[in-house]
Structure formats: C-alpha cells, structure tokens
Scaffold this motif. Structure first.
Motif, mmCIF file in Angstrom:
data_model
loop_
_atom_site.group_PDB
_atom_site.id
_atom_site.type_symbol
_atom_site.label_atom_id
_atom_site.label_comp_id
_atom_site.label_asym_id
_atom_site.label_seq_id
_atom_site.Cartn_x
_atom_site.Cartn_y
_atom_site.Cartn_z
ATOM 1 N N ALA A 138 -25.294 -4.435 -1.641
ATOM 2 C CA ALA A 138 -25.905 -5.308 -2.632
ATOM 3 C C ALA A 138 -27.320 -5.469 -2.028
ATOM 4 O O ALA A 138 -28.128 -5.393 -2.992
ATOM 5 C CB ALA A 138 -25.280 -6.804 -2.363
ATOM 6 N N GLY A 139 -27.739 -5.426 -0.836
ATOM 7 C CA GLY A 139 -28.863 -5.434 -0.340
ATOM 8 C C GLY A 139 -29.582 -4.149 -0.731
ATOM 9 O O GLY A 139 -30.916 -4.018 -1.285
ATOM 10 N N VAL A 140 -29.170 -2.937 -0.388
ATOM 11 C CA VAL A 140 -29.716 -1.717 -0.906
ATOM 12 C C VAL A 140 -29.911 -1.555 -2.319
ATOM 13 O O VAL A 140 -31.068 -1.322 -2.901
ATOM 14 C CB VAL A 140 -29.093 -0.657 -0.375
ATOM 15 C CG1 VAL A 140 -29.709 0.730 -0.649
ATOM 16 C CG2 VAL A 140 -29.235 -0.563 1.362
ATOM 17 N N SER A 141 -28.955 -1.835 -2.950
ATOM 18 C CA SER A 141 -28.971 -1.638 -4.565
ATOM 19 C C SER A 141 -30.003 -2.710 -5.170
ATOM 20 O O SER A 141 -31.004 -2.241 -5.893
ATOM 21 C CB SER A 141 -27.603 -1.712 -5.384
ATOM 22 O OG SER A 141 -27.070 -3.260 -5.152
ATOM 23 N N SER A 142 -30.194 -4.052 -4.666
ATOM 24 C CA SER A 142 -31.016 -4.791 -5.387
ATOM 25 C C SER A 142 -32.308 -4.567 -4.805
ATOM 26 O O SER A 142 -33.487 -4.554 -5.592
ATOM 27 C CB SER A 142 -30.776 -6.483 -4.955
ATOM 28 O OG SER A 142 -30.675 -6.630 -3.630
ATOM 29 N N ILE A 181 -33.591 -4.552 1.108
ATOM 30 C CA ILE A 181 -32.843 -3.431 1.802
ATOM 31 C C ILE A 181 -32.950 -3.471 3.069
ATOM 32 O O ILE A 181 -31.620 -3.173 3.718
ATOM 33 C CB ILE A 181 -33.822 -2.135 1.418
ATOM 34 C CG1 ILE A 181 -33.894 -1.804 -0.117
ATOM 35 C CG2 ILE A 181 -33.420 -1.176 2.442
ATOM 36 C CD1 ILE A 181 -34.805 -0.919 -0.396
ATOM 37 N N VAL A 182 -33.659 -4.161 3.744
ATOM 38 C CA VAL A 182 -33.687 -4.193 5.319
ATOM 39 C C VAL A 182 -32.520 -5.217 5.464
ATOM 40 O O VAL A 182 -31.732 -5.094 6.559
ATOM 41 C CB VAL A 182 -34.877 -4.677 5.964
ATOM 42 C CG1 VAL A 182 -34.910 -5.163 7.390
ATOM 43 C CG2 VAL A 182 -36.077 -3.562 5.950
ATOM 44 N N GLY A 183 -32.531 -6.431 4.891
ATOM 45 C CA GLY A 183 -31.111 -7.344 5.263
ATOM 46 C C GLY A 183 -30.001 -6.855 4.856
ATOM 47 O O GLY A 183 -29.049 -6.956 5.688
ATOM 48 N N GLY A 184 -29.961 -6.012 3.837
ATOM 49 C CA GLY A 184 -28.585 -5.204 3.699
ATOM 50 C C GLY A 184 -28.073 -4.324 4.727
ATOM 51 O O GLY A 184 -27.019 -4.260 5.109
ATOM 52 N N ILE A 185 -28.833 -3.675 5.281
ATOM 53 C CA ILE A 185 -28.951 -2.669 6.622
ATOM 54 C C ILE A 185 -28.595 -3.602 7.630
ATOM 55 O O ILE A 185 -27.476 -3.413 8.329
ATOM 56 C CB ILE A 185 -29.989 -1.910 6.689
ATOM 57 C CG1 ILE A 185 -30.353 -0.898 5.643
ATOM 58 C CG2 ILE A 185 -29.617 -0.932 8.056
ATOM 59 C CD1 ILE A 185 -31.367 0.212 5.578
ATOM 60 N N VAL A 186 -29.128 -4.416 7.712
ATOM 61 C CA VAL A 186 -28.973 -5.372 9.200
ATOM 62 C C VAL A 186 -27.553 -6.050 8.987
ATOM 63 O O VAL A 186 -27.001 -6.270 10.026
ATOM 64 C CB VAL A 186 -30.098 -6.546 9.308
ATOM 65 C CG1 VAL A 186 -29.558 -7.497 10.272
ATOM 66 C CG2 VAL A 186 -31.412 -5.849 9.671
ATOM 67 N N VAL A 227 -31.536 -14.052 -9.495
ATOM 68 C CA VAL A 227 -30.185 -13.684 -8.956
ATOM 69 C C VAL A 227 -30.009 -13.711 -7.646
ATOM 70 O O VAL A 227 -29.035 -14.166 -7.201
ATOM 71 C CB VAL A 227 -29.639 -12.257 -9.752
ATOM 72 C CG1 VAL A 227 -28.276 -11.870 -9.260
ATOM 73 C CG2 VAL A 227 -29.671 -12.479 -11.268
ATOM 74 N N LEU A 228 -30.871 -12.898 -6.718
ATOM 75 C CA LEU A 228 -30.685 -12.951 -5.562
ATOM 76 C C LEU A 228 -30.728 -14.505 -4.944
ATOM 77 O O LEU A 228 -29.892 -14.732 -3.906
ATOM 78 C CB LEU A 228 -31.616 -12.005 -4.881
ATOM 79 C CG LEU A 228 -31.531 -10.370 -4.960
ATOM 80 C CD1 LEU A 228 -32.764 -9.694 -4.519
ATOM 81 C CD2 LEU A 228 -30.399 -10.256 -4.226
ATOM 82 N N VAL A 229 -31.855 -15.103 -5.497
ATOM 83 C CA VAL A 229 -32.027 -16.480 -4.814
ATOM 84 C C VAL A 229 -30.886 -17.252 -4.881
ATOM 85 O O VAL A 229 -30.332 -18.187 -4.149
ATOM 86 C CB VAL A 229 -33.368 -17.245 -5.275
ATOM 87 C CG1 VAL A 229 -33.057 -18.685 -5.172
ATOM 88 C CG2 VAL A 229 -34.572 -16.604 -4.794
ATOM 89 N N LEU A 230 -30.139 -17.134 -6.225
ATOM 90 C CA LEU A 230 -28.797 -17.797 -6.570
ATOM 91 C C LEU A 230 -27.901 -17.418 -5.520
ATOM 92 O O LEU A 230 -27.038 -18.422 -5.128
ATOM 93 C CB LEU A 230 -28.488 -17.883 -8.076
ATOM 94 C CG LEU A 230 -29.606 -18.272 -8.990
ATOM 95 C CD1 LEU A 230 -29.121 -18.058 -10.551
ATOM 96 C CD2 LEU A 230 -29.390 -20.022 -8.779
ATOM 97 N N ALA A 231 -27.739 -16.126 -5.432
ATOM 98 C CA ALA A 231 -26.535 -15.709 -4.521
ATOM 99 C C ALA A 231 -26.778 -16.282 -3.173
ATOM 100 O O ALA A 231 -25.718 -16.801 -2.425
ATOM 101 C CB ALA A 231 -26.508 -14.224 -4.603
#
Length: 112
Positions: free
Chosen positions: A34-38, A16-21, A66-70
C-alpha cells in the motif's frame, strides 16, 4: 515548481518510506504494498504536474484523501500516533496546499 507539486512529492516519498518501515518493523506486506504503490502514484502525479497535466493535481488530491481516510481509520482502531496520526496530519497539510492551489490561491502553479 509549484507548492502543490512539492506537497505531492513529499507525501509520495513519505508514503513509500512509511510502507518500507511498516514492513521492516511488523513484517506487514500490506503496509509495503500500500505504501509503495500509493507513493508511486503520488510521484507519477508530481511528474504529471511538472509536465503541465492539469488532471495530475486532482489525481494527487484524490490519492491523498484516500490515504488520509485510511490512516484516520487506522488511528481510530489503534489509537497510536505513529504512524497513523503523523500521516493524517501531514496528509491534511498536503491536501490543504493542493486545494488552495486548485482554487487559484497560488499563482505559480498549474491551475492558474
């Protein structure tokens, strides 16, 4: 509280923090969504683990993979450690903790 649940919570908050940043730095709506939803899905999985739902840890594991692969794909494309490399490393740690708990390595969790 199991280590798998802690790993799920921490990785969810980090997503979440990464998506916001990502949105603030690059105006990337995709990063935000993507960050907030995941991250929310991971927080739901942590809540499910707290409720004793055995599927919740598997759900968290799938989301984390899935996140790591992305992020691996993103790192290969950009060759920048931040944020992709960091998210890969932290995701791999979370995955290792989750898998270890699933196979019975932690006797304090849900998957005993």
């Amino acid at each position: 509280m199991s280590l798998g649940m802690i790993a799920t919570l921490l990785y969810g908050v980090l997503a979440i923090v990464g998506g916001i940043v990502g949105y603030k730095k690059a105006q990337s709506k995709i990063s935000l969504i993507a960050g907030v939803s995941s991250g929310i899905l991971l927080l739901v999985a942590a809540l499910g683990q707290a409720q004793g739902w055995e599927w919740a840890l598997i759900f968290a594991l799938v989301i984390s993979v899935v996140l790591v692969l992305a992020f691996v794909g993103r790192y290969v494309k950009t060759r920048k450690f931040m944020p992709s490399g960091l998210m890969v490393i932290l995701g791999m740690v979370a995955i290792a903790v989750m898998v270890y708990q699933i196979i019975g390595g932690f006797n304090t969790g849900l998957m005993v």
